[in-house]
Design an enzyme around this catalytic site. Structure first.
Site, short mmCIF file in Angstrom:
data_model
loop_
_atom_site.label_atom_id
_atom_site.label_comp_id
_atom_site.label_asym_id
_atom_site.label_seq_id
_atom_site.Cartn_x
_atom_site.Cartn_y
_atom_site.Cartn_z
N ARG A 11 0.82 -1.11 -0.04
CA ARG A 11 0.17 -0.05 0.06
C ARG A 11 0.84 1.25 0.07
O ARG A 11 1.85 1.20 0.61
CB ARG A 11 -0.72 -0.15 1.33
CG ARG A 11 -1.73 -0.89 1.05
CD ARG A 11 -2.82 -1.21 2.49
NE ARG A 11 -3.87 -2.32 2.19
CZ ARG A 11 -3.73 -3.59 2.48
NH1 ARG A 11 -2.38 -4.02 2.70
NH2 ARG A 11 -4.67 -4.48 2.43
N HIS A 61 -0.84 -2.28 -4.85
CA HIS A 61 -0.30 -3.50 -5.73
C HIS A 61 -0.38 -3.19 -7.15
O HIS A 61 -0.69 -3.77 -7.91
CB HIS A 61 -1.18 -4.89 -5.60
CG HIS A 61 -0.86 -5.61 -4.40
ND1 HIS A 61 0.26 -5.54 -3.64
CD2 HIS A 61 -1.61 -6.80 -3.79
CE1 HIS A 61 0.37 -6.60 -2.63
NE2 HIS A 61 -0.61 -7.08 -2.90
N HIS A 120 3.14 -13.48 -5.46
CA HIS A 120 2.07 -13.71 -4.89
C HIS A 120 1.52 -14.89 -4.69
O HIS A 120 0.39 -14.96 -4.80
CB HIS A 120 1.15 -12.44 -5.19
CG HIS A 120 0.24 -11.89 -4.13
ND1 HIS A 120 -0.95 -12.67 -3.62
CD2 HIS A 120 0.32 -10.92 -3.43
CE1 HIS A 120 -1.59 -11.77 -2.71
NE2 HIS A 120 -0.88 -10.67 -2.59
N SER A 121 2.22 -16.00 -4.78
CA SER A 121 1.85 -17.19 -4.77
C SER A 121 1.10 -17.36 -3.29
O SER A 121 1.80 -17.00 -2.33
CB SER A 121 2.83 -18.28 -5.04
OG SER A 121 3.01 -18.57 -6.46
N TYR A 122 -0.16 -18.27 -3.48
CA TYR A 122 -0.68 -18.64 -2.06
C TYR A 122 -0.08 -20.06 -1.73
O TYR A 122 -0.36 -21.03 -2.62
CB TYR A 122 -1.91 -18.44 -2.16
CG TYR A 122 -2.64 -17.43 -2.06
CD1 TYR A 122 -3.40 -16.95 -0.81
CD2 TYR A 122 -2.68 -16.43 -3.15
CE1 TYR A 122 -4.13 -15.87 -0.71
CE2 TYR A 122 -3.30 -15.33 -3.15
CZ TYR A 122 -3.91 -14.84 -2.01
OH TYR A 122 -4.64 -13.46 -1.92
N ASP A 128 -1.77 -10.29 8.00
CA ASP A 128 -1.66 -9.38 6.82
C ASP A 128 -0.58 -8.37 7.33
O ASP A 128 -0.58 -7.19 7.51
CB ASP A 128 -2.86 -8.61 6.43
CG ASP A 128 -2.72 -8.16 4.92
OD1 ASP A 128 -1.59 -8.03 4.46
OD2 ASP A 128 -3.48 -7.26 4.53
N GLU A 144 5.19 -12.58 0.68
CA GLU A 144 5.75 -11.46 -0.34
C GLU A 144 7.07 -10.96 0.02
O GLU A 144 7.06 -10.12 0.90
CB GLU A 144 4.51 -10.60 -0.50
CG GLU A 144 3.01 -11.35 -0.78
CD GLU A 144 2.15 -10.51 -0.40
OE1 GLU A 144 2.06 -9.23 -0.85
OE2 GLU A 144 1.11 -10.72 0.30
#
Length: 348
Positions: free
Chosen positions: A96, A121, A192-194, A250, A312
């Site tokens: 952000r 992003h 940004h893989s989960y 987060d 990340e």
């Protein structure tokens, strides 16, 4: 540099048509393999990892990242109330930026306030929604290339980005980023893989996490950094001692300098561990939200807010507005470089 058009690789064995964009532009997929049986599938839509299959100690392959089976689902996911950014490359600025505004060389730039009035992003159409070119392709590596035009999403300078994914014989997925600009600009790229070491069809709550950080960024109610740091001694998010993944997180962790491994994820069920190596000052950990219990993923799997965890690796969010944060400015004539490695091993 003269670039090869993507069609140059159409006869390569690991090059396939993935599908078409709404305006009928071809989107391709690429498979990387190593001699251990590990496989990585990527697409040039967003320079995105769509599948990461890792051999477990039991000999079977487990797909350990969330994603979709077709490009249309990736494209449509950006229309959700908050896009999940499955497996994508985030830019021009990951994280952000407060009130979508920053000042550079005495000029103020106004960005899209796409997250509660803040920029997130890269804006309304970030790098994850671009169809990238490919400049190099082998059985174990692919190099994606993107030109971000001057003032795209109101960021200054034409930015040229190269991202090379390499699958090594040590079961590492290595990401090497390079970028240059025609004007001074700000930049912060991330992946940004989960991840879910039990497989993308389960949850992460019984997996354990380690982060080599003794502080994280303090944030306000909009998750914007205040400029201060939160000490992790006695904090629920002190992962210097390994503990289970939380159901909601987060936060940006300040990676201890000169550490070998920034973070790790462990699956007791699959006897698998992932180690994260990075030269970036932060690893942002994200679980929760953005799967909404309505997303149908690969193989018709229902994704939930605890289906995956993001690591990340990046600069600090809002660094353009915080003078004491690490430098986020890329000057004309300089080159941005970043390397991140995700290494997979069986737990002995």
């Amino acid at each position: 540099m003269k670039l090869k058009h993507i069609s140059h690789f159409q006869n390569h064995s690991n090059f396939k048509l993935f599908g078409l964009s709404p305006d009928k532009e071809e989107i391709h997929s690429f498979e990387l393999t190593n001699n251990n049986g590990m496989k990585v599938l990527l697409t040039n839509y967003g320079a995105t990892v769509t599948s990461l299959q890792v051999p477990s100690s039991y000999g079977n392959l487990t797909d350990i990242v969330l994603g979709f089976d077709n490009p249309n689902s990736y494209i449509e996911s950006y229309n959700l109330p908050s896009a999940p950014y499955f497996g994508t490359t985030v830019g021009r600025y990951a994280g952000r930026i407060n009130k979508g505004r920053f000042t550079l060389n005495d000029k103020t730039f106004e960005l899209a306030g796409n997250n509660n009035g803040n920029a997130l992003h890269g804006g309304n159409i970030g790098f994850g929604q671009k169809i990238w070119d490919v400049t190099d392709l082998t059985d174990q590596s692919v190099t994606f290339h993107l030109i971000s035009e001057n003032l795209e999403e109101n960021y200054p300078g034409e930015l040229q980005v190269f991202l090379t994914y390499t699958l090594t014989e040590e079961n590492e997925l290595k990401l090497e980023y390079k970028a240059t600009t025609t004007e001074d600009t700000v930049i912060n790229l991330t992946h940004h893989s989960y991840f879910n070491l039990n497989g993308h069809d389960s949850d992460v709550l019984d997996q354990e996490m380690f982060i080599d950080a003794d502080k994280m960024l303090e944030t306000n109610s909009d998750n914007i950094p205040t400029g201060k740091f939160t000490a992790l001694d006695g904090h629920n998010f002190d992962f210097r001692t390994t503990k289970n993944c939380p159901a909601s997180i987060d936060n940006s962790f300040v990676v201890n300098s000169n550490v070998e491994i920034a973070a790790q994820l462990f699956s007791p069920k699959n006897n698998l561990k992932m180690s994260v190596y990075t030269d970036q000052p932060s690893v942002h950990i994200y679980v929760g939200g953005n799967c909404f219990n309505i997303l149908k993923g690969k193989e018709n799997v229902n994704y939930t807010p605890v289906s995956g965890i993001c690591f990340e690796t990046q600069n600090f969010p809002d660094a353009p507005n915080q003078a004491h944060f690490p430098n986020s400015v890329l000057k004309k004539g300089d080159e941005y470089q970043q390397t991140t490695i995700y290494k997979f091993e069986n737990i002995k």
